[in-house]
Scaffold this motif. Structure first.
Motif, PDB file in Angstrom:
ATOM      1  N   ARG A  15       0.825  -1.211   0.000  1.00  0.00           N
ATOM      2  CA  ARG A  15       0.000   0.000   0.000  1.00  0.00           C
ATOM      3  C   ARG A  15       0.857   1.258   0.000  1.00  0.00           C
ATOM      4  O   ARG A  15       0.418   2.307  -0.481  1.00  0.00           O
ATOM      5  N   SER A  19       5.277  -0.771   3.612  1.00  0.00           N
ATOM      6  CA  SER A  19       4.071  -1.337   4.222  1.00  0.00           C
ATOM      7  C   SER A  19       4.077  -2.861   4.150  1.00  0.00           C
ATOM      8  O   SER A  19       4.628  -3.446   3.212  1.00  0.00           O
ATOM      9  N   GLU A  73       0.998  -4.189   4.344  1.00  0.00           N
ATOM     10  CA  GLU A  73      -0.334  -4.360   3.762  1.00  0.00           C
ATOM     11  C   GLU A  73      -0.214  -4.387   2.244  1.00  0.00           C
ATOM     12  O   GLU A  73       0.644  -3.714   1.664  1.00  0.00           O
ATOM     13  N   VAL A 131      -2.357  -4.412  -1.701  1.00  0.00           N
ATOM     14  CA  VAL A 131      -3.564  -4.015  -2.413  1.00  0.00           C
ATOM     15  C   VAL A 131      -3.472  -4.555  -3.837  1.00  0.00           C
ATOM     16  O   VAL A 131      -2.393  -4.591  -4.428  1.00  0.00           O
ATOM     17  N   LYS A 135      -6.710   4.929   4.396  1.00  0.00           N
ATOM     18  CA  LYS A 135      -6.989   3.941   3.353  1.00  0.00           C
ATOM     19  C   LYS A 135      -8.152   4.461   2.511  1.00  0.00           C
ATOM     20  O   LYS A 135      -9.294   4.528   2.954  1.00  0.00           O
ATOM     21  N   SER A 192      -2.954   4.142   3.620  1.00  0.00           N
ATOM     22  CA  SER A 192      -3.107   3.186   4.707  1.00  0.00           C
ATOM     23  C   SER A 192      -3.498   3.921   5.976  1.00  0.00           C
ATOM     24  O   SER A 192      -3.001   5.026   6.248  1.00  0.00           O
ATOM     25  N   ASP A 193      -4.359   3.309   6.771  1.00  0.00           N
ATOM     26  CA  ASP A 193      -4.739   3.897   8.056  1.00  0.00           C
ATOM     27  C   ASP A 193      -3.561   3.915   9.031  1.00  0.00           C
ATOM     28  O   ASP A 193      -3.589   4.665  10.015  1.00  0.00           O
TER      29      ASP A 193
END
Length: 265
Positions: A42, A46, A48, A50, A98, A104-105
């Motif tokens: 992301r 990160s 995370e 996507v 996000k 991203s949070d």
């Protein structure tokens, strides 16, 4: 440019550098349409991921002027051993929430890095089967924006690539690269100022000019006919300690995978 979805646009665009020189010397208008998807972090650092759509258009005039959604508006040429292009485009972005395929949070409180005009210069030199490449980008300062996220910056990417296989199953090429950023680039994408630290979960972190990452990519291209082809790019980036030591970095090794269908006419 950080390790992001835009990395794929550059990787897939650089695939054309491995094509025969005659195909790059436009004697007429040429248009290339690309559509596909990419799985990527992301943001740079990160853990995370996507999966996002990739859609692109490139139009090249007989005089070398081009309009490319991955780079911008520019002019270029490619001779037998040497190629050069200059362009004006837009920088990548990073959101601190996000939002769709962006941000991203985890970055809440860091402030969003907005797009701003970029001036780019790309060069290639063919040394036998090897292709040496250099890419320089200068992002203009974002007017009336936060010093931490809107400063002008410079990024340099050096690469070496070569064809590994060419036959009935298409063409496979591989490359190695290193990316360098000035102090503003490093602060923008990996630094955490005192103000950002007070608003986010991260401790303050100051960066310096230096090596951003070292990476490798593997590209497979398969022509279906004279106009249609498919391509896949696997890219890996290993963040150098100046970037990797940033508190926003959760994973030092960044991997990405993209696939596209390409139509040229």
């Amino acid at each position: 440019m950080p390790v992001s979805l835009r990395t794929f646009s550059l990787s897939l665009t650089s695939l054309c550098l491995l094509l025969p020189g005659d195909s790059l010397r436009a004697e007429d208008w040429h248009t290339t349409l690309r559509a596909g998807a990419a799985s990527a972090p992301r943001y740079s650092g990160s853990d995370e991921r996507v999966v996002a759509p990739l859609v692109g258009v490139e139009i090249v005039s007989p005089y070398g002027v081009f309009l490319d959604t991955s780079r911008g508006l520019g002019w270029g040429f490619d001779e037998e051993d040497f190629g050069l292009s200059v362009y004006v485009g837009a920088s990548d972005v990073r959101k601190d929430r996000k939002t769709g395929f962006k941000g991203s949070d985890e970055l809440n409180g860091m402030g969003s890095i907005k797009s701003r005009p970029v001036i780019g210069l790309d060069g290639t030199y063919h040394l036998g089967p090897l292709i040496l490449g250099a890419s320089f980008e200068h992002a203009l300062e974002k007017d009336d924006d936060d010093h931490d996220t809107g400063s002008s910056w410079n990024r340099l990417k050096l690469s070496i690539s070569a064809p590994l296989y060419e036959g009935r199953f298409g063409k496979v090429s591989g490359g190695l690269n290193s990316q360098f950023g000035d102090s503003n680039y490093m602060r923008t994408w990996y630094g955490v100022s005192d103000a950002q630290a007070s608003r986010s979960q991260f401790r303050a972190y100051k960066t310096r000019t230096g090596l951003i990452s070292r990476g490798a990519d593997l590209t497979w291209s398969l022509p279906l006919d004279k106009q249609w082809s498919v391509s896949t790019v696997l890219a890996v980036q290993y963040l150098n300690h100046e970037a990797a030591d940033s508190p926003i970095v959760e994973r030092r090794l960044q991997t990405s995978l993209a696939g596209q269908v390409v139509y040229t006419f």
